[in-house]
Every structure is written in C-alpha cells, then in structure tokens.
Scaffold this active site. Structure first.
Site, PDB file in Angstrom:
ATOM      1  N   HIS A 249      33.134   8.716 -18.498  1.00 44.77           N
ATOM      2  CA  HIS A 249      34.362   8.458 -19.253  1.00 44.77           C
ATOM      3  C   HIS A 249      34.314   7.015 -19.715  1.00 44.77           C
ATOM      4  CE1 HIS A 249      38.578   8.041 -20.274  1.00 44.77           C
ATOM      5  NE2 HIS A 249      38.740   9.341 -20.094  1.00 44.77           N
ATOM      6  N   ARG A 269      44.315   5.594 -25.836  1.00 41.17           N
ATOM      7  CA  ARG A 269      43.759   5.541 -27.200  1.00 41.17           C
ATOM      8  C   ARG A 269      44.425   6.564 -28.107  1.00 41.17           C
ATOM      9  NH1 ARG A 269      38.363   6.986 -26.074  1.00 41.17           N
ATOM     10  NH2 ARG A 269      38.979   7.189 -23.903  1.00 41.17           N
TER      11      ARG A 269
END
Ligand code: FAD
Length: 633
Positions: A249, A269
């Site tokens: 990740h 994000r």
C-alpha cells in the site's frame, strides 16, 4: 496423548473476518451445523480495520456505473491476469451483497436523496465505495456478527440451545487439517489461553484466514496474519496461485518507529489529498504510465477540477492503482527527495477545511494525533509503502470456491485469482461478501452430495497433529533457537530481498536464506507451559510463514516481468507473453514447495468484447486478440 475435546459439524469455517462470517451465515441458512473458528477475539479481524469502503457498482452517485464498468476496472487493476470469472461474479453480485447487509442492519452513509453514498477510490472509474465514514469494516463486521446472533436466537426459539446450529470458538488456532480417502475430514486446533487441544470432525472446511503480511517487517497487518490458511491448504494438497503478487500500500505511517507500517487510508487521496516530495513538488504527474495516460489528468488544475466535475475532467494521478503510486513514492525516496523520516508528504490540510476532514476522516485524525502527534487538519502526514495485501492464495473454482481438495473451500484474502496482479481498493470487502457467500453455499452443496458417507478422521492423524504442535517444547532439550529471533530474520529477508522492487540475485539470496531459516524453524524451541504462551504460538505460526515466504520468493524469481504487485528491477516492463501464465505452487514435503507454470483460461468472448481492441493490445499478444468483435468486424 491427552483426552482431546471433540466437536462434530457439517461445515467448519476457519476465520471470523468478513469472508468467514458471510460463509458461515450461508452455510447455516442452508441448514448446515456450522462452527466458526477464530485465532483472535471474535470481532477482531482485518475486516474490522478496513476504512475506505466496499466497492459495488450501484450507480447511486454516478448513474453511468454498472457491473461492466466495475468488471473492466477490476481487470485493468489486475493487469488482465485476474481470474475473469471471479471478477465477473464479483462485479455482478457485489451490489446485492451490499443491499443484503442493510437487511442485516448495516447503515451506510447516505447521498442527499437518501441512497447509499459511494466514494471515489484509486482505479475505480466512478464513485463506487459504499462506506461508513472511514470505519466501513467495523460496520461490516458488526452487522455480520449481529446477523449471527439473530440466527442463534432463532435457533434457541426452536431448539432451546443458542449454539445448536452455529457456534463460535474464539482464540482458537487451527494448526492442521485432517483428510481421509483424499477428502477433508476435519481440523485440529489449540486454545490460546489454555493451550488445550481441540478437534473438529467435519466433511467441509472453509479457509477464510486472511493475509500473510507478518512475513514482512513493514506491514499494515496485525499479529494474526501469518498465512495459516495458505499453508494449511498447501499441506492438505491444494494449490496456490499468484503468490508473487503482494500489494504494498503506498501510504503507511513511517514515523514514529513503533507504528511504522500502520495504514493511512486511500480515502485521504480519494477525498482530495495530494502527494508531495521534500521539494514541495506534486510528483505523481511524472509517474503516469502509458497504459493509463488517457484516463488521468496531466495538470494539477485538471485533476482538481475532477473532484467536482468528473464527467469533463480526468482524475488526478494520486488515484492511480496502488502499485503505481507505491513505486512512485519508492522512486522519490530513493532519489533523495524523501521526508525526514524516509517517506513523502501526504497533504489534506491545505486542500480541505478542518470540518470536512474531521467529518470524512475521523479515524485518520485520531490515528495521527495519538500515534504521531500530528494534526492532519493543519500539517501534512509522512507516508511510505507498507506490505498490505496478498493477491495470491488458494486456487479455487470460481463458482463454488472449492480447491482441488474435495471438501476444502477458501474465500476472501486467503484465496487467489480474483484480483490478478493487483487489487483495487474497496474490492476486498466486496470480495469477502460475494465469495464468502459462495463458499458457504459451495460447502453446503458438497456436504449434501456426500450424503451419509462422511470421511472419518484417523486416530493416528490426531496423534501426529498433537505431536507436531508440541514439537517446540521437545526441541528445548536440543538447544533450539528462540522463535522471535528466527521470525525477525524471516521478516528482514522478505522485506529486503523480496520486497517492493525485486532482482534475481537478491531473490536467489533470499531462497538460500530461507533454506537456512527452514532448518532453524524446524528446531525452534520454547520454554514454559502451554497456558498462554506467545513464544509457542509464534513457533507454530512460523512454520506457516516460512512456507508462504517460499511460495512468494519462488514465484517472484520465476516471473520475469513487472506487473501489478510484482516489480522486477531486471525486467522492468510488462510482457504480454507472461499475462496468461499462472504460477501454481504445491507443497513438496514439510518445508519446500514446487512451482509449475499453468495457462490461464481465456476470457469468455462476450466479456472480452467489453474492452476496446486498442486497450487490449497493451496487454495481450497479437495471437490472443483474434476473435475480438473489432477484429472480426
Ligand atoms: P480477515 O478479516 O483478515 O480475518 C481472518 C480471520 O482468520 C481472523 O478472524 C483470524 O483470527 C482468523 N485466523 C487466521 N488464522 C487462523 C487460524 N490458524 N486458526 C483460526 N483462525 C485463524 N479492503 C477494502 O476493500 N477496503 C478497505 O477500505 C480496506 N482497508 C483496509 C485497512 C487495513 C488497515 C487493512 C489491514 C486492510 C484493509 N483492507 C481493505 C483489506 C481488507 O480489510 C482485508 O483484505 C479483508 O478484511 C480480509 O478479510 P478476510 O475475511 O479474508 O480475513
């Protein structure tokens, strides 16, 4: 040999995350007496940590969404190496599974007009993740548990016994599977608190044990994720696929050291957060790969406009699939443009109001405040890649979730195929529900088909399982090593030599090191009693981590290309000749594995035709493209 506690069930589900609970609910619904076994406390599974949401093409926020768009996104995310049948079932069935959760009592966040709200995430064309703030997994687990309790209450009304049809055994770790006549016959376990053994006699076992992250030094995974299901499957004669594909990740915490690896949700994000290097540059624009050029914004202005007007703008490159973002961060840090603690900056503070951040990302706010003393509404976070998810797992039949071993099923993170070389965020929670249900149904049908002919556990096998579990105690007299030391060495080996960027010579070194670690694992020793003895537990887990690590290292060395969660420094490009090749692993004795290459089944024509020929050309060999609608036209 002690008098071992014994239980009989129709279906034994190993794992109480989303996949296991959904499988158990289905098996019980189909009239099967079902046990749920969980290594940790009931309710404590990775599923509970899932933050961002559950991907399902309900089309609530953008009505252009449907299963075909979701299917295409999933295949693109996995770089077309996915088991397409699983991706198809997943895309088609996910919306029903989300709706069904609401009938169990889940309450997802709402759109202004009262529909289930959906959020943007990397690789998903439209807002698609059903969510509850950034605590979606908690709601998922809470609801599935509530459903189980309500089923137990129904059973009580009928039989006077809450546990007559479904019983949870928690803090109970399975160490062996039993077979008889080539079929599953049961499983063997110990209770963490007492160290007492317990055996389960059952013709069907569903493996839903989650991931393998604890083989790596920097990981978002917690202590339970030692690849037990993967290893149990191998030892029972099942096969694993896609083990070279691990998802790092892009955004784990990098500081302070005690929390290194803990996840920072992609929702940061998705909700507007951007990545910057130490020069203050928003660097992701430099890392858009050719295959994605058409779908991503080329300027910050366009990327920013997309949040409010997605139909007329392209998405910002911070929302590229995870493998791309993780590699980009890795490159920035390597080039000397990292933060003081060796990550990059993730900035939401300058992009969204304090109120918005607190409403949409409450857990992230608390996580940084408490663990790092950083106020994410006022300053940027420092983040870097962390080992997060294993795409590889038990090779199963897509429709029934059964492995090649009769009676052995697998679902969720522990199974392989669905996500190909890279999983899109949000596609795991939906995977758990879709294939958890299918595994429960598959196991029930299997049990029905067996009729009265149940394989009987062999007495010798029980004695052997018991001896095997006690081995670390008997090793003590021979001066074996401390399991914590061997574990650290395994984690370092995998992190440094089979990590995010891989090279042949390093992986050869890793395989050599693993040979040595195998010998040391066989002889690790523990002292003390069986009553809550973490050293003993780790000694048993280590055996599984070793086998899984061997699979990862062997497959990673074999695959001479870069694709999704597998990046080769010495073979940096994606190679169409490798797209249709699966690396299949099986156990070879106690601590070795054998690898063979296997051809992927070609995609069904009407699914193939959902893609434009121009896109497929980026992934497929010329030969494979024959028969596409555009080709035959
Ligand atoms: P898990 O939920 O991992 O459960 C495994 C179960 O197996 C546990 O009960 C464990 O105790 C048990 N177990 C293991 N070994 C044994 C054994 N030997 N004997 C008995 N029991 C055993 N995915 C998304 O789709 N969206 C997200 O927003 C998201 N966020 C995430 C955030 C974090 C921090 C992490 C770590 C993961 C996230 N993921 C997300 C991934 C997703 O949460 C996991 O892939 C998924 O929950 C795995 O579910 P599972 O049911 O397969 O296994």
């Amino acid at each position: 040999s002690e008098n071992i506690e014994r239980h009989e069930y129709d279906v034994v589900v190993i794992g109480a995350g989303g996949a296991g609970l959904r499988a158990a609910i289905e098996a019980r619904a189909q009239g099967k007496r079902t046990a749920i076994i969980s290594k940790s406390l009931f309710g404590k599974a990775h599923t509970v940590m899932a933050e961002g949401g559950c991907a399902a093409a309900m089309g609530n926020v953008n009505s252009n969404d449907n299963w075909m768009v979701h299917y295409r996104d999933t295949m693109r995310g996995g770089k077309f190496l996915n088991n397409w049948r699983m991706a198809e079932l997943h895309a088609k069935e996910a919306p029903d599974r989300v709706w069904e959760l609401e009938t169990y009592g889940a309450l997802f966040d709402r759109t202004p007009d009262g529909k289930i709200s959906q959020r943007n995430f990397g690789g998903h064309t439209y807002p698609r993740l059903a969510h509850v703030g950034d605590r979606t997994g908690l709601e998922l687990i809470r609801t599935l548990q509530q459903k189980i309790v309500s089923l137990q209450q129904e059973d009580f009304a009928e039989t006077g016994d809450y546990e007559s049809n479904i019983r949870v055994f928690h803090e109970c770790t399975i160490t062996e599977l039993f077979k008889a006549d080539g079929k599953i016959a049961g499983a063997f376990a110990y209770y963490r608190s007492t160290g007492q053994f317990v055996r389960f006699d059952a013709p069907a076992v569903v493996l839903a044990t989650g991931g393998v992250g604890k083989s790596y030094q920097v990981t978002s995974n917690s202590w339970e994720y030692t690849g037990d299901g993967h290893a149990l499957a191998l030892r029972a004669g099942a096969t694993l696929i896609n083990m070279e594909f691990l998802q790092f990740h892009p955004t784990g915490m990098v500081w302070p050291p005690s929390v290194k690896g803990i996840l920072v949700t992609e929702s940061v994000r998705g909700d507007g957060g951007i990545l910057k290097n130490s020069d203050g540059k928003r660097f992701m624009f430099d890392y858009i790969p050719d295959v994605f050029k058409e779908q991503y914004a080329t300027t910050p202005e366009e990327g920013d406009r997309w949040y409010d007007d997605p139909d007329n703008n392209r998405r910002p490159p911070e929302l590229l699939p995870r493998d791309e973002v993780a590699r980009a961060i890795n490159s920035e840090v390597k080039a000397g443009r990292g933060t003081p603690h060796g990550g990059v900056f993730l900035d939401i503070a300058s992009r969204r109001s304090k109120e918005e951040i607190l409403k949409r990302l409450p857990s992230m706010y608390h996580q940084f405040k408490e663990l790092a003393d950083v106020d994410i509404t006022a300053e940027p976070m420092e983040v870097g890649p962390t080992c997060h998810y294993v795409m590889g797992g038990v090779e199963v039949d897509p429709d029934t979730a059964m492995s090649i071993v009769p009676g052995l099923f697998s679902a969720g993170e522990c199974s392989g195929g669905m996500h190909g070389s890279n999983r899109l965020g949000g596609n795991s929670l939906s995977d758990l529900l879709v294939f958890g249900r299918r595994a429960g149904a598959g196991a029930s049908e299997y049990v029905d088909a067996l009729g009265g002919e149940r394989p009987a556990v062999l007495v010798d096998d029980v004695a052997e399982a018991e001896q095997r579990a006690l081995l670390p105690f008997s090793n003590a007299t021979e001066g074996g090593e401390n399991p914590f030391v061997v574990h650290q060495e395994l984690q370092k080996t995998m992190n440094d030599l089979v990590g995010i960027i891989r090279k042949a010579d390093e992986m050869e070194l890793a395989l050599k090191a693993l040979e040595d670690i195998a010998t040391r694992t066989r002889t690790v020793s523990v002292e003390g009693a069986r009553v809550f003895n973490p050293g003993w537990h780790l000694a048993l887990d280590l055996r599984n981590m070793l086998l899984v690590s061997l699979c990862v290292a062997k497959a990673a060395l074999e695959r001479q290309e870069s694709r999704g969660g597998h990046t080769r420094d010495d073979y940096p490009v994606m190679d169409s000749d490798w797209r249709h090749v699966l690396l299949q692993l099986s156990a070879l004795g106690e601590d070795n594995v054998e690898l063979v290459r296997k051809e992927q089944v070609p995609m069904r024509p009407e699914l193939f035709d959902l893609f434009e020929l121009d896109e497929l050309k980026k992934y497929y060999t010329g030969e494979e493209l024959g028969g596409h609608r555009a080709d035959s036209a």
